[in-house]
Scaffold this active site. Structure first.
Site, PDB file in Angstrom:
ATOM      1  N   SER A 140       3.533  -8.375  41.226  1.00  0.00           N
ATOM      2  CA  SER A 140       2.569  -9.025  42.110  1.00  0.00           C
ATOM      3  C   SER A 140       3.178  -9.249  43.483  1.00  0.00           C
ATOM      4  CB  SER A 140       2.135 -10.361  41.511  1.00  0.00           C
ATOM      5  OG  SER A 140       3.103 -11.341  41.833  1.00  0.00           O
ATOM      6  N   LYS A 141       2.318  -9.585  44.410  1.00  0.00           N
ATOM      7  CA  LYS A 141       2.804  -9.714  45.790  1.00  0.00           C
ATOM      8  C   LYS A 141       3.807 -10.862  45.934  1.00  0.00           C
ATOM      9  CE  LYS A 141      -0.922 -12.546  47.666  1.00  0.00           C
ATOM     10  NZ  LYS A 141      -1.988 -12.653  48.652  1.00  0.00           N
TER      11      LYS A 141
END
Ligand code: GLU
Length: 504
Positions: A264-265
């Site tokens: 994920s970011k």
């Protein structure tokens, strides 16, 4: 594979910056298109205006450009099938939604958000885990399947808000062959009646995606695994329109280096590596770091990404973009998730840096420096230091002493190596060094070796201290090369300064 001309698209939604998983999707589309002399298209899917993040489209285009994988059709790029931004195609979609109503593949639903909320609550109270608008529940809701025809007409004429929903057939197995996963079979009883057209006059992703893929003559849909659950609906939509469906290829997820979840970011800055191709600053001023700004070469980043989910079937790891095009095939894309490896990513960067010509590195370096240096000087700095560097900036950090005299002397080396008699030994070597007339690395090395021999000394007793005097450090590339690069006068000067500063 079908014989149609290959036309593939990368279809990001401008809901945020492009994560490296998105770049990989773009890359595989690019490679596939080039491999088959096809066309790589970018289409911006911005039908969900509530999730629109300004600046994203530009960010995506810039990132693809940095990676060297630019599409040839898309917004600002031209092409016969534009516009390539869905909001600019807004008026095109409604007739298609109506076509589905006319052939009874879709229906109007007039239920308000409050009504649906109430039904959901009731279902929950009855212990139903999740409620869906589907083949069963639609029979007791307010839609054109349950209401009398004249009531439907009255509602439509009165401008009552409605959505258009897919009329999922009951108990049908939808089958399609995915280029990566093989045959996929899903029974329609497990699918809901997705909204195709919203009350705000915009199509949803599903409708716009299918209409555009058809109108843009897309031959292969290559996209992330997260879209696999939508594929049966898409297959049904092609069928409902009477259109031939493109081929599908759903790419494996990129997984976190620790654990199994999707990368994920937030993982990047948490675990100390970038997740985005280039820096992204949010509206609130929060910065997510990018590979470009971290000093990665785009070629290294792209090479690493290519191997994250695809393999060439042999041990080769270093591929130019042209070689990737040549070697790439969807058959060699794996079904299972690909674990991101930050260390391996650095290895790719290091390998690319080392393989780059010294003079090319020198040009890159001079762009980063505020002072101007002679090209030859910088080329030699790169030659001497690149084996010890991963990023361009490391060359400057590691090799600072090649451009400036040392300002300090490594205490650990002094403590370990600088003995009682060191000064005296090095002063003798100093005299020998000064006497070398042709100051080449070879001559310095020969003189140094005969000095050691004449004194009966080992290399370890002299070389580290010699290095200390000249560079201030305890380790580095060949001292003879360093001395030849600095020149005799500079070496003499540095040794004199060093003798004065290293006290023990
Ligand atoms: N707009 C979708 C996304 O944001 C594209 C999915 C597809 O390629 O069909 O990823």
């Amino acid at each position: 594979m079908s014989q149609k001309p290959v036309r593939v698209r990368f279809a990001p939604s401008p809901t945020g910056p492009l994560h490296m998983g998105g770049v990989r999707t773009a890359l595989y589309n690019y490679l596939f298109a080039k491999k088959h002399n096809g066309t790589f298209i970018i289409r911006i899917e911005d039908t969900d205006q509530t999730r629109f993040v300004p600046g994203t489209q530009q960010y995506i285009m810039d990132a693809l450009e940095w990676c060297g994988i630019m599409p040839t059709e898309g917004p600002g790029l031209g092409g016969e099938y534009g516009p390539y931004v869905q909001s600019e195609r807004k008026d095109m979609y409604k007739p298609y939604a109506e076509q589905l109503i006319a052939n009874e593949s879709a229906y109007y639903a007039f239920d308000t958000a409050e009504e649906l909320e109430k039904v959901r609550e009731q279902a929950k109270a009855m212990g139903m885990a999740s409620w869906q608008y589907n083949v069963v529940t639609r029979t007791s809701l307010r839609n054109s399947l349950t209401l009398p025809a004249d009531e439907v007409k009255r509602l439509l004429d009165a401008g009552e808000p409605y959505v258009i929903r897919m009329k999922m057939p009951r108990n049908r197995d939808i089958r399609f062959e995915d280029n990566i996963r093989g045959w996929v079979v899903v029974n329609t009883n497990n699918l809901d009646d997705k909204v195709l057209f919203k009350s705000d006059g915009m199509p949803t992703y599903h409708l716009a995606n299918i209409v555009d893929d058809h109108l843009m003559k897309i031959s292969h849909v290559i996209r992330g695994e997260e879209w696999l659950p939508s594929a049966p609906l898409h297959v049904l939509l092609y069928e409902a329109f009477g259109w031939e469906a493109p081929e599908f290829a759903h790419l494996p997820l990129l997984l976190k280096p620790d654990g199994n979840g999707k990368l994920s970011k937030r993982d990047g800055d948490r675990l100390g590596f970038p997740v985005f191709p280039t820096n992204w600053t949010t509206a609130e001023g929060e910065v997510y770091s990018g590979y470009r700004e971290n000093g990665y070469f785009p070629e290294a980043f792209v090479n690493m990404l290519a191997l994250l989910g695809w393999n060439p079937g042999n041990n080769k790891e270093i591929f130019s973009l042209e070689e990737l095009v040549e070697a790439f095939s969807l058959e060699r894309v794996s079904k299972s998730g690909a674990k991101f490896d930050a260390e391996k990513t650095k290895w790719f960067q290091q390998t690319y840096l080392r393989a780059t010509d010294d003079s090319v590195l020198a040009d890159m370096l001079s762009q980063e420096l505020t002072e101007t240096y002679d090209k030859d000087v910088l080329t030699n700095v790169c030659r001497l230091m690149k084996e010890r560097a991963t990023f361009l900036k490391d060359i400057l950090i590691e090799g600072a002493y090649l451009l400036n005299k040392p300002t300090s002397y490594d205490q650990q080396t002094i403590d370990k190596k600088w003995k009682e008699d060191t000064s005296a030994i090095l002063k003798e070597w100093f005299t020998q060094l000064e006497a070398i007339s042709d100051f080449t690395a070879e001559n310095i090395e020969t003189a140094f070796k005969s000095f050691l021999e004449s004194k009966g000394l080992g290399i370890g007793a002299v070389l580290p201290n010699f290095r200390l005097l000249i560079t201030g450090t305890g380790m580095g590339p060949s001292m003879f090369e360093i001395c030849a690069f600095l020149g005799k006068a500079e070496c003499v000067e540095r040794m004199n300064i060093g003798f004065g500063k290293i006290n023990k």
